[in-house]
Design a protein around this motif. Structure first.
Motif, short mmCIF file in Angstrom:
data_model
loop_
_atom_site.label_atom_id
_atom_site.label_comp_id
_atom_site.label_asym_id
_atom_site.label_seq_id
_atom_site.Cartn_x
_atom_site.Cartn_y
_atom_site.Cartn_z
N SER A 1 -4.50 7.98 -2.38
CA SER A 1 -5.40 7.01 -1.75
C SER A 1 -5.81 5.92 -2.74
N TYR A 2 -5.99 6.28 -4.00
CA TYR A 2 -6.28 5.27 -5.03
C TYR A 2 -5.08 4.34 -5.21
N GLY A 3 -3.88 4.91 -5.21
CA GLY A 3 -2.68 4.09 -5.33
C GLY A 3 -2.49 3.17 -4.14
N ALA A 4 -2.82 3.66 -2.94
CA ALA A 4 -2.70 2.83 -1.74
C ALA A 4 -3.70 1.67 -1.79
N ALA B 1 0.83 -1.20 0.00
CA ALA B 1 0.00 0.00 0.00
C ALA B 1 0.87 1.25 0.00
N LEU B 2 1.93 1.23 0.77
CA LEU B 2 2.85 2.38 0.81
C LEU B 2 3.51 2.60 -0.55
N LEU B 3 3.96 1.52 -1.16
CA LEU B 3 4.59 1.65 -2.48
C LEU B 3 3.59 2.12 -3.54
N GLY B 4 2.35 1.64 -3.45
CA GLY B 4 1.32 2.09 -4.38
C GLY B 4 1.02 3.58 -4.24
N ALA B 5 0.94 4.05 -2.99
CA ALA B 5 0.70 5.48 -2.75
C ALA B 5 1.88 6.32 -3.23
N ALA C 1 4.13 5.52 -5.60
CA ALA C 1 4.23 5.49 -7.06
C ALA C 1 3.14 6.34 -7.71
N SER C 2 1.92 6.25 -7.20
CA SER C 2 0.84 7.03 -7.81
C SER C 2 1.03 8.51 -7.56
N GLY C 3 1.50 8.89 -6.39
CA GLY C 3 1.76 10.30 -6.13
C GLY C 3 2.90 10.85 -6.95
N THR C 4 3.90 10.02 -7.21
CA THR C 4 5.06 10.46 -7.97
C THR C 4 4.75 10.57 -9.45
N PHE C 5 4.14 9.54 -9.99
CA PHE C 5 3.96 9.48 -11.45
C PHE C 5 2.62 10.00 -11.93
N LEU C 6 1.61 10.03 -11.06
CA LEU C 6 0.28 10.47 -11.49
C LEU C 6 -0.22 11.66 -10.69
#
Length: 61
Positions: free
Chosen positions: A42-45, A20-24, A26-31
């Motif tokens: 939150s969607y990435g998490a 969940a941390l990695l998803g948050a 990555a999504s915050g960085t790239f999207l």
């Protein structure tokens, strides 16, 4: 069936939380530039946590 003790349960939860941390991250960085209702992290998490649950269940079966 395998016995689940506290060590195994907390280890599984740690894996899911890490995903969940990695998803948050990555999504915050790239999207981060995408305009969506709510926070994109939150969607990435949520996506990362779902991936972590899938990874744990695929190893248990």
């Amino acid at each position: 069936m395998k016995q689940l003790n506290e060590k195994k349960i907390f280890g599984s939860l740690r894996i899911v939380a890490g995903f969940a941390l990695l998803g948050a991250l990555a999504s915050g960085t790239f999207l981060g530039w995408v305009d969506v209702p709510g926070d994109i992290r939150s969607y990435g998490a949520a996506f990362g946590a779902a991936a972590g649950v899938y990874a744990k269940f695929s190893h248990l079966l």
